[in-house]
Design a protein around this motif. Sequence first.
Motif, PDB file in Angstrom:
ATOM      1  N   THR A  81       1.138  -0.899   0.219  1.00 38.32           N
ATOM      2  CA  THR A  81       0.207  -0.397  -0.013  1.00 38.32           C
ATOM      3  C   THR A  81       0.573   1.226   0.331  1.00 38.32           C
TER       4      THR A  81
ATOM      5  N   CYS B  16      -8.255 -10.972   7.933  1.00 37.17           N
ATOM      6  CA  CYS B  16      -7.503  -9.728   9.134  1.00 37.17           C
ATOM      7  C   CYS B  16      -6.437  -9.902   9.762  1.00 37.17           C
TER       8      CYS B  16
ATOM      9  N   LEU C  51      -0.988  -0.408  10.178  1.00 40.15           N
ATOM     10  CA  LEU C  51      -1.983  -0.334   9.626  1.00 40.15           C
ATOM     11  C   LEU C  51      -2.190  -1.593  10.026  1.00 40.15           C
TER      12      LEU C  51
ATOM     13  N   SER D 245      -6.375  -3.877   8.584  1.00 42.88           N
ATOM     14  CA  SER D 245      -6.557  -4.504   7.152  1.00 42.88           C
ATOM     15  C   SER D 245      -7.998  -5.508   7.110  1.00 42.88           C
ATOM     16  N   SER D 246      -8.537  -5.428   6.494  1.00 41.74           N
ATOM     17  CA  SER D 246      -9.727  -6.741   6.630  1.00 41.74           C
ATOM     18  C   SER D 246      -9.573  -7.196   4.429  1.00 41.74           C
ATOM     19  N   ARG D 247      -9.591  -8.351   4.676  1.00 35.83           N
ATOM     20  CA  ARG D 247      -9.002  -8.726   3.078  1.00 35.83           C
ATOM     21  C   ARG D 247      -9.539 -10.245   2.813  1.00 35.83           C
TER      22      ARG D 247
ATOM     23  N   GLU E 177     -10.018  -5.011  -0.136  1.00 33.33           N
ATOM     24  CA  GLU E 177      -8.770  -4.862   0.981  1.00 33.33           C
ATOM     25  C   GLU E 177      -9.333  -3.485   1.799  1.00 33.33           C
TER      26      GLU E 177
ATOM     27  N   TYR F  34      -8.168  -0.988   4.936  1.00 37.30           N
ATOM     28  CA  TYR F  34      -8.060  -0.537   5.093  1.00 37.30           C
ATOM     29  C   TYR F  34      -7.377   0.896   6.367  1.00 37.30           C
TER      30      TYR F  34
ATOM     31  N   THR G 249      -4.279   2.994   7.994  1.00 37.19           N
ATOM     32  CA  THR G 249      -2.920   3.104   8.625  1.00 37.19           C
ATOM     33  C   THR G 249      -2.148   4.446   8.861  1.00 37.19           C
TER      34      THR G 249
END
Length: 306
Positions: free
Chosen positions: A119, A241, A259, A261-263, A278, A280, A282
């Motif tokens: 990212t 996650c 960071l 996130s949940s992908r 995803e 996220y 950060t």
Amino acid sequence: MKPLITFFPLFVITFFCKPCLGDEQEKPWLDALHENISESVNESALWFDEFFMIDQNSLSEKALGEARIQLGWNPRSRELNQFENRFKIRYKLPNLKNRVDLVLSDYDDEQPDNLLQNTRVDSRNEQNRFNLALQWKAKPDSGLSHRIGIGRRLQPYVKSRYRIVAGIGTQADIRLESSVYYYSSDGFGAEFSGRYSYVINPASMFRFNNHFYFRDETNDWLWQHSWQHLVQLDEKNALICGLYIEGLSQPNYHLNEYLASSRWRVNALRDWLFFEVEPYITWRKDEAFSASYGIGLRVEGYFGQS
């Protein structure tokens, strides 16, 4: 940049509106695309393997290649032009008893799939992307491997890596890995990593990753830690996650970024085609750790072999 900009409307239409496009089998252009790229990859593998052919009649196994191509866009609240594209091609060479692989990629494919790097595309990462190397092992199943090639702004390099996986009971394992390398301009470097995985149930896993990189050109350590929960929703869908943190050792041990996130990863349309969405958040030191919100959109295809 422009091909990616034109690609994402197709990504949105194909993935989110696929019920409107009819049955999967009504898309022959996908099959033609996969067949053409796979043939090209396998023909290249045969071409490379012929360099090492001693006896035309001695070859009993056909050389094959495999390719992974990923296109992505990771816009966030302060940067919308975060495009990424990756490819990796690996050729197995039977004439060298399958102990030597030729690896071609536009990134260091031995680095972990770290979301913090995915990212954040900076000029240094862009310069370091191309990698061409021969990798060999004393035995095909050996944990010790060696590389010689060109990478990081076309620097010649050599690298040795050792990896071991040890089971802990029936539900957990630990993977330990260490490597040392030398680049002609950047000098020596070393990497150490450890990964602990615990299977909660057949559809759920917890994973804790630790990575440390010593960089001779900057005389410091880059460290990364992550905690992930992986859930297999069904045979086509998975959810990851995670929390990821990264920092440096100089001028003191400090945090640079973290960071969450949940992908969501789904296998759709074809068995070789995958999509990811995803969202996220950060927090970066150079932005005073103010929250920045983003979303990653990616499509990934696997080609070659048979």
